[in-house]
Motif scaffolding. Structure first.
Motif, mmCIF file in Angstrom:
data_model
loop_
_atom_site.group_PDB
_atom_site.id
_atom_site.type_symbol
_atom_site.label_atom_id
_atom_site.label_comp_id
_atom_site.label_asym_id
_atom_site.label_seq_id
_atom_site.Cartn_x
_atom_site.Cartn_y
_atom_site.Cartn_z
ATOM 1 N N PRO A 40 0.810 -1.223 0.000
ATOM 2 C CA PRO A 40 0.000 0.000 0.000
ATOM 3 C C PRO A 40 0.840 1.269 0.000
ATOM 4 O O PRO A 40 0.457 2.267 -0.626
ATOM 5 N N THR A 41 1.995 1.251 0.683
ATOM 6 C CA THR A 41 2.859 2.431 0.685
ATOM 7 C C THR A 41 3.350 2.747 -0.720
ATOM 8 O O THR A 41 3.303 3.903 -1.169
ATOM 9 N N ALA A 42 3.818 1.733 -1.431
ATOM 10 C CA ALA A 42 4.307 1.942 -2.796
ATOM 11 C C ALA A 42 3.180 2.405 -3.709
ATOM 12 O O ALA A 42 3.364 3.325 -4.531
ATOM 13 N N ALA A 43 2.004 1.809 -3.579
ATOM 14 C CA ALA A 43 0.879 2.159 -4.446
ATOM 15 C C ALA A 43 0.405 3.586 -4.200
ATOM 16 O O ALA A 43 0.156 4.347 -5.154
ATOM 17 N N LEU A 44 0.292 3.967 -2.943
ATOM 18 C CA LEU A 44 -0.161 5.325 -2.639
ATOM 19 C C LEU A 44 0.880 6.360 -3.045
ATOM 20 O O LEU A 44 0.527 7.476 -3.444
ATOM 21 N N ALA A 201 -0.625 -0.814 -11.959
ATOM 22 C CA ALA A 201 -0.058 -2.122 -11.636
ATOM 23 C C ALA A 201 -0.161 -2.454 -10.150
ATOM 24 O O ALA A 201 -0.279 -3.626 -9.776
ATOM 25 N N LEU A 202 -0.124 -1.439 -9.297
ATOM 26 C CA LEU A 202 -0.044 -1.679 -7.853
ATOM 27 C C LEU A 202 -1.373 -1.567 -7.127
ATOM 28 O O LEU A 202 -1.462 -1.944 -5.954
ATOM 29 N N VAL A 203 -2.404 -1.067 -7.796
ATOM 30 C CA VAL A 203 -3.644 -0.793 -7.073
ATOM 31 C C VAL A 203 -4.280 -2.060 -6.518
ATOM 32 O O VAL A 203 -4.710 -2.090 -5.342
ATOM 33 N N LEU A 204 -4.347 -3.140 -7.295
ATOM 34 C CA LEU A 204 -4.979 -4.363 -6.796
ATOM 35 C C LEU A 204 -4.174 -5.021 -5.670
ATOM 36 O O LEU A 204 -4.756 -5.411 -4.645
ATOM 37 N N PRO A 205 -2.835 -5.179 -5.811
ATOM 38 C CA PRO A 205 -2.071 -5.704 -4.673
ATOM 39 C C PRO A 205 -2.210 -4.841 -3.422
ATOM 40 O O PRO A 205 -2.222 -5.362 -2.298
ATOM 41 N N ALA A 206 -2.318 -3.523 -3.606
ATOM 42 C CA ALA A 206 -2.459 -2.638 -2.449
ATOM 43 C C ALA A 206 -3.783 -2.870 -1.739
ATOM 44 O O ALA A 206 -3.841 -2.877 -0.496
ATOM 45 N N ILE A 207 -4.848 -3.076 -2.518
ATOM 46 C CA ILE A 207 -6.156 -3.371 -1.902
ATOM 47 C C ILE A 207 -6.102 -4.698 -1.152
ATOM 48 O O ILE A 207 -6.651 -4.836 -0.047
ATOM 49 N N TRP A 208 -5.433 -5.675 -1.744
ATOM 50 C CA TRP A 208 -5.346 -6.999 -1.120
ATOM 51 C C TRP A 208 -4.606 -6.940 0.215
ATOM 52 O O TRP A 208 -4.994 -7.607 1.174
ATOM 53 N N TYR A 209 -3.533 -6.117 0.273
ATOM 54 C CA TYR A 209 -2.708 -6.033 1.479
ATOM 55 C C TYR A 209 -3.036 -4.804 2.334
ATOM 56 O O TYR A 209 -2.240 -4.419 3.184
ATOM 57 N N TRP A 210 -4.180 -4.190 2.103
ATOM 58 C CA TRP A 210 -4.540 -2.985 2.846
ATOM 59 C C TRP A 210 -4.632 -3.300 4.350
ATOM 60 O O TRP A 210 -5.176 -4.327 4.733
ATOM 61 N N PRO A 211 -4.059 -2.443 5.199
ATOM 62 C CA PRO A 211 -4.042 -2.736 6.639
ATOM 63 C C PRO A 211 -5.447 -2.782 7.228
ATOM 64 O O PRO A 211 -6.333 -2.023 6.825
ATOM 65 N N GLN A 212 -5.638 -3.664 8.176
ATOM 66 C CA GLN A 212 -6.952 -3.813 8.799
ATOM 67 C C GLN A 212 -7.306 -2.608 9.658
ATOM 68 O O GLN A 212 -8.466 -2.237 9.774
ATOM 69 N N GLN A 213 -6.253 -2.007 10.264
ATOM 70 C CA GLN A 213 -6.477 -0.813 11.099
ATOM 71 C C GLN A 213 -6.042 0.428 10.330
ATOM 72 O O GLN A 213 -4.968 0.450 9.741
#
Length: 307
Positions: A40-44, A201-213
């Motif tokens: 998520p850091t890389a994607a954002l 390229a990174l948006v879907l992996p970022a959603i998958w690994y998005w932090p729970q908190q």
């Protein structure tokens, strides 16, 4: 005076400012990745940078050109931004920001090797020696952090070092790809398309690994600084530096970035710097300077007379 109306030495200010900004990118990555996680850091980062740059492209009237060349520009962006940013955010979870920045100084080394293999741009003997010296410094530095034993809490340092080196290899590939496929296109348009491609390229992996908190304010501010200042604004400074000072001087900024990154790490993250790290960094910088031609061996009097 330069074509932009600035003084002939104004590029020195841009050079120092760019080194300070890119040195800070490692600090901001570390602050953001603790709460967001690597992907998520890389994607954002690239999403914020694209949102910052896209209005500038439209304002400069380059939107139609971006639509025409979007496929190859976005493909280069995946290699130039998407993959390397993800690798670096992974690396700073384990190794210090200073060490990450020192490894980042090998970008010109990998760039020279890729250009040699792909574009047949064979280096002169002194530049070839620089490659050997530079990679020797990398080997010595990696040997000190070369444990690949996985800890239950975090990845092994050896994997983080490998991630940094793979990222720098991606930068080298992207540089040759840019020269081969994007030559003659406006730098601002290329930079914007690069960030858009990395975002896609990174948006879907970022959603998958998005932090729970939900991350806190400090992590969000670090990401905004990373995207706007360390990516968007830094690109503008870098392209202006190339225009006013030339590619060789612009490339030399990678030698100064670790100085700021190490300083920020010590001041704000309480990181330690060892004598071994500094010695290996000196070897890497020496090899890089030789391999890029920024440091030249003194010519003999006979050679000077012939020239």
């Amino acid at each position: 005076m330069t074509s932009s109306g600035r003084g002939p030495r104004a590029w020195v200010i841009d050079f120092a400012l760019l080194a300070a900004i890119w040195g800070g990118s490692f600090l901001f990555m570390r602050l953001a990745v603790v709460e967001f996680g690597p992907m998520p850091t890389a994607a954002l980062r690239v999403t914020i940078a694209a949102a910052f740059l896209l209005p500038l492209v439209i304002w400069r009237g380059q939107g139609r050109l971006l639509r025409r060349h979007w496929a190859k520009v976005c493909a280069v962006g995946l290699v130039n931004s998407g993959i390397p940013f993800a690798l670096y955010t992974f690396a700073v979870t384990t190794i210090t920001t200073g060490l990450s920045a020192i490894l980042n100084a090998t970008v010109p080394l990998f760039g020279a090797v890729v250009a040699w293999v792909w574009l047949k741009d064979r280096p002169a003997p002194m530049r070839a020696l620089g490659l050997v010296v530079g990679f020797a410094g990398v080997a010595l530095l990696a040997a000190d952090k070369g444990s690949f034993q996985v800890d239950s809490a975090m990845a092994a340092p050896g994997w983080a070092v490998a991630a940094c080196l793979l990222a720098t290899l991606c930068y080298g590939i992207a540089a040759s790809a840019t020269k081969k496929y994007l030559s003659g296109l406006p730098a601002l348009m290329t930079a914007t398309g690069s960030q858009l491609g990395a975002t896609a390229a990174l948006v879907l992996p970022a959603i998958w690994y998005w932090p729970q908190q939900m991350p806190g304010v400090r992590a969000w501010l670090a990401l905004v600084a990373l995207g706007v200042v360390c990516t968007g604004l830094a690109y503008i400074l870098y392209f202006r530096l190339i225009e006013e000072a030339g590619p060789a001087r612009a490339l030399a900024v990678t030698f100064v970035v670790p100085v700021f990154a190490v300083l920020y790490g010590v001041l704000f993250l309480s990181e330690t710097v060892t004598a071994w790290m500094l010695a290996c960094a000196a070897v890497i910088v020496l090899g890089t300077a030789l391999s890029t031609g920024l440091l030249r061996w003194p010519r003999s009097r006979a050679a000077q007379a012939e020239g």
